[in-house]
Design an enzyme around this catalytic site. Structure first.
Site, PDB file in Angstrom:
ATOM      1  N   ARG A 151       1.054  -5.036  -5.483  1.00 52.89           N
ATOM      2  CA  ARG A 151       1.229  -6.263  -4.713  1.00 52.89           C
ATOM      3  C   ARG A 151       1.493  -7.377  -5.720  1.00 52.89           C
ATOM      4  O   ARG A 151       0.887  -7.409  -6.781  1.00 52.89           O
ATOM      5  CB  ARG A 151      -0.029  -6.573  -3.897  1.00 52.89           C
ATOM      6  CG  ARG A 151      -0.296  -5.528  -2.826  1.00 52.89           C
ATOM      7  CD  ARG A 151      -1.573  -5.808  -2.040  1.00 52.89           C
ATOM      8  NE  ARG A 151      -2.132  -4.561  -1.527  1.00 52.89           N
ATOM      9  CZ  ARG A 151      -1.785  -4.015  -0.347  1.00 52.89           C
ATOM     10  NH1 ARG A 151      -0.928  -4.623   0.433  1.00 52.89           N
ATOM     11  NH2 ARG A 151      -2.305  -2.864   0.044  1.00 52.89           N
TER      12      ARG A 151
ATOM     13  N   ASP B 136       2.354  -0.206  11.818  1.00 56.17           N
ATOM     14  CA  ASP B 136       2.262  -1.528  12.450  1.00 56.17           C
ATOM     15  C   ASP B 136       3.518  -2.367  12.234  1.00 56.17           C
ATOM     16  O   ASP B 136       3.440  -3.581  12.075  1.00 56.17           O
ATOM     17  CB  ASP B 136       1.041  -2.273  11.895  1.00 56.17           C
ATOM     18  CG  ASP B 136       1.134  -2.477  10.384  1.00 56.17           C
ATOM     19  OD1 ASP B 136       2.009  -1.839   9.759  1.00 56.17           O
ATOM     20  OD2 ASP B 136       0.352  -3.260   9.848  1.00 56.17           O
TER      21      ASP B 136
ATOM     22  N   ARG C 129      -6.515  -2.207   9.936  1.00 58.47           N
ATOM     23  CA  ARG C 129      -7.213  -3.474  10.105  1.00 58.47           C
ATOM     24  C   ARG C 129      -6.710  -4.236  11.332  1.00 58.47           C
ATOM     25  O   ARG C 129      -7.490  -4.755  12.122  1.00 58.47           O
ATOM     26  CB  ARG C 129      -7.043  -4.313   8.832  1.00 58.47           C
ATOM     27  CG  ARG C 129      -8.094  -5.399   8.631  1.00 58.47           C
ATOM     28  CD  ARG C 129      -8.133  -5.862   7.192  1.00 58.47           C
ATOM     29  NE  ARG C 129      -8.609  -4.817   6.304  1.00 58.47           N
ATOM     30  CZ  ARG C 129      -9.913  -4.554   6.120  1.00 58.47           C
ATOM     31  NH1 ARG C 129     -10.840  -5.243   6.737  1.00 58.47           N
ATOM     32  NH2 ARG C 129     -10.277  -3.588   5.310  1.00 58.47           N
TER      33      ARG C 129
ATOM     34  N   HIS D 211     -10.108   5.845   1.402  1.00 60.18           N
ATOM     35  CA  HIS D 211      -8.767   5.940   0.832  1.00 60.18           C
ATOM     36  C   HIS D 211      -8.170   7.333   0.825  1.00 60.18           C
ATOM     37  O   HIS D 211      -7.000   7.490   0.462  1.00 60.18           O
ATOM     38  CB  HIS D 211      -8.763   5.365  -0.582  1.00 60.18           C
ATOM     39  CG  HIS D 211      -8.716   3.873  -0.570  1.00 60.18           C
ATOM     40  ND1 HIS D 211      -9.805   3.089  -0.279  1.00 60.18           N
ATOM     41  CD2 HIS D 211      -7.690   3.007  -0.757  1.00 60.18           C
ATOM     42  CE1 HIS D 211      -9.477   1.820  -0.330  1.00 60.18           C
ATOM     43  NE2 HIS D 211      -8.201   1.738  -0.615  1.00 60.18           N
ATOM     44  N   LEU D 212      -8.950   8.350   1.211  1.00 56.91           N
ATOM     45  CA  LEU D 212      -8.300   9.664   1.255  1.00 56.91           C
ATOM     46  C   LEU D 212      -7.224   9.681   2.338  1.00 56.91           C
ATOM     47  O   LEU D 212      -6.315  10.522   2.313  1.00 56.91           O
ATOM     48  CB  LEU D 212      -9.320  10.795   1.425  1.00 56.91           C
ATOM     49  CG  LEU D 212     -10.030  11.027   2.737  1.00 56.91           C
ATOM     50  CD1 LEU D 212      -9.310  12.079   3.573  1.00 56.91           C
ATOM     51  CD2 LEU D 212     -11.430  11.520   2.466  1.00 56.91           C
TER      52      LEU D 212
ATOM     53  N   ARG E  70      -4.863   7.663   2.551  1.00 58.12           N
ATOM     54  CA  ARG E  70      -3.578   7.235   1.983  1.00 58.12           C
ATOM     55  C   ARG E  70      -2.865   8.362   1.257  1.00 58.12           C
ATOM     56  O   ARG E  70      -1.682   8.232   0.933  1.00 58.12           O
ATOM     57  CB  ARG E  70      -3.822   6.122   0.949  1.00 58.12           C
ATOM     58  CG  ARG E  70      -4.278   4.833   1.514  1.00 58.12           C
ATOM     59  CD  ARG E  70      -3.819   3.683   0.598  1.00 58.12           C
ATOM     60  NE  ARG E  70      -4.024   2.424   1.263  1.00 58.12           N
ATOM     61  CZ  ARG E  70      -3.243   1.963   2.230  1.00 58.12           C
ATOM     62  NH1 ARG E  70      -2.180   2.631   2.610  1.00 58.12           N
ATOM     63  NH2 ARG E  70      -3.509   0.820   2.820  1.00 58.12           N
TER      64      ARG E  70
ATOM     65  N   ARG F 249      13.627  10.031  -3.012  1.00 53.18           N
ATOM     66  CA  ARG F 249      14.552  11.142  -3.262  1.00 53.18           C
ATOM     67  C   ARG F 249      15.819  11.003  -2.426  1.00 53.18           C
ATOM     68  O   ARG F 249      16.941  11.198  -2.922  1.00 53.18           O
ATOM     69  CB  ARG F 249      13.860  12.470  -2.918  1.00 53.18           C
ATOM     70  CG  ARG F 249      14.757  13.697  -2.959  1.00 53.18           C
ATOM     71  CD  ARG F 249      13.956  14.931  -2.550  1.00 53.18           C
ATOM     72  NE  ARG F 249      14.770  16.130  -2.489  1.00 53.18           N
ATOM     73  CZ  ARG F 249      15.405  16.550  -1.401  1.00 53.18           C
ATOM     74  NH1 ARG F 249      15.333  15.865  -0.281  1.00 53.18           N
ATOM     75  NH2 ARG F 249      16.122  17.663  -1.449  1.00 53.18           N
ATOM     76  N   ALA F 250      15.644  10.653  -1.150  1.00 52.61           N
ATOM     77  CA  ALA F 250      16.806  10.540  -0.267  1.00 52.61           C
ATOM     78  C   ALA F 250      17.706   9.394  -0.698  1.00 52.61           C
ATOM     79  O   ALA F 250      18.935   9.523  -0.703  1.00 52.61           O
ATOM     80  CB  ALA F 250      16.338  10.348   1.185  1.00 52.61           C
TER      81      ALA F 250
ATOM     82  N   GLY G  70     -10.205  14.480  20.603  1.00 47.98           N
ATOM     83  CA  GLY G  70     -10.980  14.420  21.847  1.00 47.98           C
ATOM     84  C   GLY G  70     -12.192  13.518  21.737  1.00 47.98           C
ATOM     85  O   GLY G  70     -13.256  13.826  22.274  1.00 47.98           O
TER      86      GLY G  70
ATOM     87  N   ASP H 183       5.453  -4.815   6.229  1.00 49.96           N
ATOM     88  CA  ASP H 183       5.883  -6.148   6.647  1.00 49.96           C
ATOM     89  C   ASP H 183       5.987  -7.129   5.494  1.00 49.96           C
ATOM     90  O   ASP H 183       6.991  -7.834   5.350  1.00 49.96           O
ATOM     91  CB  ASP H 183       4.856  -6.699   7.655  1.00 49.96           C
ATOM     92  CG  ASP H 183       5.321  -6.480   9.080  1.00 49.96           C
ATOM     93  OD1 ASP H 183       6.521  -6.203   9.261  1.00 49.96           O
ATOM     94  OD2 ASP H 183       4.489  -6.568  10.002  1.00 49.96           O
ATOM     95  N   GLY H 184       4.939  -7.175   4.680  1.00 50.11           N
ATOM     96  CA  GLY H 184       4.909  -8.120   3.574  1.00 50.11           C
ATOM     97  C   GLY H 184       6.061  -7.870   2.605  1.00 50.11           C
ATOM     98  O   GLY H 184       6.702  -8.811   2.111  1.00 50.11           O
ATOM     99  N   SER H 185       6.342  -6.592   2.361  1.00 50.75           N
ATOM    100  CA  SER H 185       7.426  -6.237   1.449  1.00 50.75           C
ATOM    101  C   SER H 185       8.773  -6.685   2.013  1.00 50.75           C
ATOM    102  O   SER H 185       9.668  -7.085   1.274  1.00 50.75           O
ATOM    103  CB  SER H 185       7.441  -4.729   1.214  1.00 50.75           C
ATOM    104  OG  SER H 185       6.143  -4.273   0.892  1.00 50.75           O
TER     105      SER H 185
ATOM    106  N   THR I 147       4.408   2.795   5.494  1.00 52.81           N
ATOM    107  CA  THR I 147       3.005   2.388   5.545  1.00 52.81           C
ATOM    108  C   THR I 147       2.282   3.324   6.493  1.00 52.81           C
ATOM    109  O   THR I 147       2.851   3.742   7.504  1.00 52.81           O
ATOM    110  CB  THR I 147       2.824   0.938   6.044  1.00 52.81           C
ATOM    111  OG1 THR I 147       1.456   0.755   6.458  1.00 52.81           O
ATOM    112  CG2 THR I 147       3.717   0.636   7.224  1.00 52.81           C
TER     113      THR I 147
ATOM    114  N   ASP J 125      -0.026   2.565   8.433  1.00 50.25           N
ATOM    115  CA  ASP J 125      -0.607   1.850   9.583  1.00 50.25           C
ATOM    116  C   ASP J 125       0.256   1.866  10.851  1.00 50.25           C
ATOM    117  O   ASP J 125      -0.244   1.549  11.928  1.00 50.25           O
ATOM    118  CB  ASP J 125      -0.893   0.397   9.197  1.00 50.25           C
ATOM    119  CG  ASP J 125      -2.044   0.294   8.214  1.00 50.25           C
ATOM    120  OD1 ASP J 125      -2.903   1.191   8.220  1.00 50.25           O
ATOM    121  OD2 ASP J 125      -2.095  -0.685   7.441  1.00 50.25           O
TER     122      ASP J 125
ATOM    123  N   GLY K 195       0.838  -1.198   0.000  1.00 52.19           N
ATOM    124  CA  GLY K 195       0.000   0.000   0.000  1.00 52.19           C
ATOM    125  C   GLY K 195       0.869   1.242   0.000  1.00 52.19           C
ATOM    126  O   GLY K 195       1.846   1.317   0.734  1.00 52.19           O
TER     127      GLY K 195
END
Lengths: 319, 319, 319, 319
Positions: free
Chosen positions: C72, C129, C171, C249-250, C252, C21-22, C185, C103-105, C125, C127, C11
């Site tokens: 993917r 996570d 998720r 998806h906004l 992302r 760029r870096a 809040g 993680d998957g990558s 990512t 997330d 994702g």
């Protein structure tokens, strides 16, 4: 500890409101009565205490500025002023004071603690120039504001193939200039921590120009040198059309960023917990992701240090 | 009419890119070959034509600035320069030229049409100072940019209970100052179309102060008077703490607003349709919500007029 | 080490562009040839290497998404696919690969390293996570996007005195929900790491209502439970008018925040330096403010842990 | 005419606050006493009048939502409810009422005028679905909010080369969908005013795909058809990976745009002036850039018409 008060002092910073909210809500959550003081130490000396309930800090977490107003106070620097403040605190039967502000505000708080009154400091200033914490409340928002402004200027710089010199805040600390410069890919960043080398600036511009760069951005911290003088020197040496923008006070405002709301909430709650644990004369800080506290005196002794590795990183990425 | 070219000229404005996109896409939709000219009339004299296909304007509708770059050209003001441009247009077998820019750019386009070459103008400038249209492309975005900046400054103005003087763009036209001043509820708005009356400004500040206003905003169009001089005069007369911010070139950038994307799309498509209908030497405009066109000469004769009813509205609402 | 390649996978996340760029600029700064691979591992198996020069990553630091595209790939999970990728890398004489993703990558990258090819991972990512780093690239931007969206919803919630349930991404990890919930809040925050207790949610709403709260916000991480079911349950139990918004998806997209540009720049440069120092099979991370690296295998073993103290802080502040 | 009241009714819209401010300030400027009514007609029937002074509308020009709250009222649709409202207005000696809202709110206002009480309507709704005005207050902000959201989604659409279906507000009027669709360069726009032709949508996607478009955006007005069904149909027919986002209530919020602040200020002041001139049972409108007024009855008879030339413009530009 039954009653505590909170004030904001010095230059305002985005995130002061969520910090006030956290102090008030956490205080009430812990069973305390919480009071707000308007206009910083100036209001303290006048004994302007306002009772704060849960609703008094509702709907402020996203607002810039400070609902308690801020002010700089000359009179509070005097022994007389400090004693007056103590009298008002005692008359109102307040047991602890939380001060949200910068270095100068902490020196004020420390004076009260030296006289026996418990105070806790929360670092709130856009300049990020306080020892004892990695981040001050307001810094992240200010950097994002600067970055968004320069992203806009980039559009016109690119359309006209110009060089722009952007003057940003940070009289004694280059944090805003360095972060925002790195984040917009500035060709050169001029900060108080490093000698301003016009030859180097010109060499980098010409090198970029040679490889086809269509526009360049130079970020300068106010106080190091004036943007318009830099621009003039660049035009004279390189012949590149160069313009200046001084971002000014819009850097102080705006809805606080998520990060600033987060650390303001953490620090505000922590300040209450520290008071309840019997601490005094300390400031809350965030170091390596952890909430810590350190004595005002200690923080004042050490000078705030900019992470110079970021400066060299910026240079290696804007070649 | 088989081949047309498009260029952007003068100060860049947000919305030039959606205008270019509309010209290119509508041109191709109508069966034309469309060419882009880089760097305005300067590039035209060099004959730098780039063939534009549908994809060449993909993903630019939301970008500030102009992908065709802009420039001011001294040489194109000469007969010699204009003839050179005509030669290049003829060599490339181009039948019509669309010029996106301001008054000065239209004078350039008119010269070509006087020499027999069909040109159409699209009003693109943040200043809104063009007759023959209610709105120029870029004005709405610039006003929103100014309004957002002043909304931020309001946070710090309110926290410190200060007066702020904000200098905005518009050397000869007060549109940006008037619109943004009205939209932020400024206490006073200083524009070239109206005498700057310091006594009135001070009287309004003191009146507001008396009824409890905690902060004040004064918007001044650059060129009328310097913000710092106004601020100094206010401080000396009223004693109110007053600061200045000069917004500068960030007013030129940023992603175009919906309104600017809309009128840029309409005007860009209209320009192609006008060329195909045999028009020349006219600019597209939006009057009363309708797309119109008027001869360059006519538009140049009439002076742009600010809607002064807005000025008086602003005054009645910021009491 | 003479030639290195970089790809983005999984994702997409705001900040992937400054990371690319870096990598490119630091690589060239260190004397390397740098290649980009389009469409992640899918493109790697096809050997689509594009030579990247300094200008190829100009003007992307502020753009969302990834210029290298992402995808993917099912086929890359097979031994056959991995060997194909290795062949292409060897044919192109590439000596190291930098993978920006989740993680998957990293599991994909690890497979290559197990077969002897040096790879370095950069956590990208929204997330947050991933073990081995406090922050992933894209998280800060996503949280700010969510916070800004909820700040808008708050306007209408407040005008109509309604309760809003906002479903956000995450998720398996509640980071976005917890951070954004705390930052706006929210009255309740529902995350995968904590049992969803409808009685508690209702009790908090009713308590808030009793003390005069005019509107309430509940943030729920997608995957825990559906926003519309929560809303229905609330309406049935409390009678409070309740609406749902699924942000989608906004979350992302958008220009990367200053913080994400900063850590993307740091991590991208660090990845190059690690390759040059002979490291492989490790991911870059930011722990306690310091750049670190840890073996993929190690990072995969430990489960990402949410800071639950923030959960309890949020509860104490939204009473 | 000595005392007037103002209320907001129906769905809230950004710009209602500057409209309230204009009513209050202009009213006081003209020598009137102005009262606010909370919770729309519901509050009116309860006689909840709050005296509004100049300061009561200070610092609200930039805030979304409505400080007077809004509500839909079933009871006010009954004769009984209307008579109750009239009694309260008479008891409070109020001479005129200004209603900010949509069609339904104007029908309510008309009932009062039919019974002899002077009312003036101000069109405030994000849907732009009111006859008698080119623009309603809130529409410009809502379109900008949608455009900004889709600009973000575009980043991820582009990174993953996906098609996105975006569901926006506008149950009976396609204005938001059409404007935002045109402003983001959507491949197809589905509105209630035009038959939804899946074959055409698919043909346009495939054509774009063939010429190399990397991502596509389809904007659909809620109520025409569900976004997820469109997405499913697209995936099944074209095989293109397609995702849906339902923007939801964030479209109602946010700080009002400059344009909405401007027309809200103009219309608010105009409403007061109309009352003073003896008008009643009319709504303020903006037609061709001019402030006009038209009887409620007349406005209700004509159906709001979308400018279909924009629909065809959008199609010709997104080839």
């Amino acid at each position: 500890m039954k009653k505590v008060a909170v004030l904001t002092s010095g230059g305002d910073a985005p995130g002061m409101n969520p910090a006030i909210r956290a102090v008030v809500r956490r205080g009430i959550f812990q069973g305390l009565d919480v009071f707000g003081v308007q206009h910083g130490f100036e209001g303290l000396m006048k004994g302007n205490f306002i009772s704060m309930d849960l609703g008094s800090v509702g709907d402020i977490i996203h607002r810039g500025g400070t609902i308690l107003r801020s002010a700089r106070s000359e009179r509070f620097r005097t022994e007389e002023g400090q004693i007056e403040a103590l009298q008002k605190l005692n008359e109102a039967e307040i047991d602890g004071l939380i001060v949200i502000g910068g270095d100068g505000s902490f020196r004020g708080a420390e004076k009260l603690t030296e006289k026996g009154f418990p105070t806790i400091g929360i670092p709130g200033t856009i300049d990020n120039d306080i020892c004892g914490t990695d981040y001050t409340i307001g810094f992240d928002t200010a950097v994002n504001t600067v970055v968004e402004a320069i992203d806009k200027i980039r559009d016109t710089a690119s359309s006209h193939e110009r060089t722009y010199v952007i003057e940003v805040m940070g009289r004694d600390a280059g944090d805003i200039a360095l972060w925002s410069g790195l984040c917009v890919g500035a060709e050169s960043i001029i900060i108080p921590e490093e000698v301003c080398d016009m030859d180097d600036i010109v060499a980098r511009l010409e090198q970029g120009n040679k490889r086809g760069k269509k526009h360049s951005i130079i970020v300068v911290a106010e106080g190091v040198c004036r943007g318009d003088e830099i621009a003039k020197a660049i035009e004279q040496t390189t012949g590149l059309e160069t313009r200046v923008t001084v971002l000014g006070h819009l850097q102080r405002g705006g809805s606080p960023s998520a990060f600033d709301r987060m650390i303001a909430s953490q620090m505000g709650a922590k300040a209450i917990d520290l008071l309840l644990d019997g601490h005094k004369g300390v400031m809350v800080g965030l170091k390596g992701g952890n909430l810590i506290h350190s004595p005002f005196a200690e923080a004042a002794k050490v000078q705030h240090k900019l992470d110079m590795s970021l400066y060299h990183l910026a240079r290696s990425l804007s070649i």
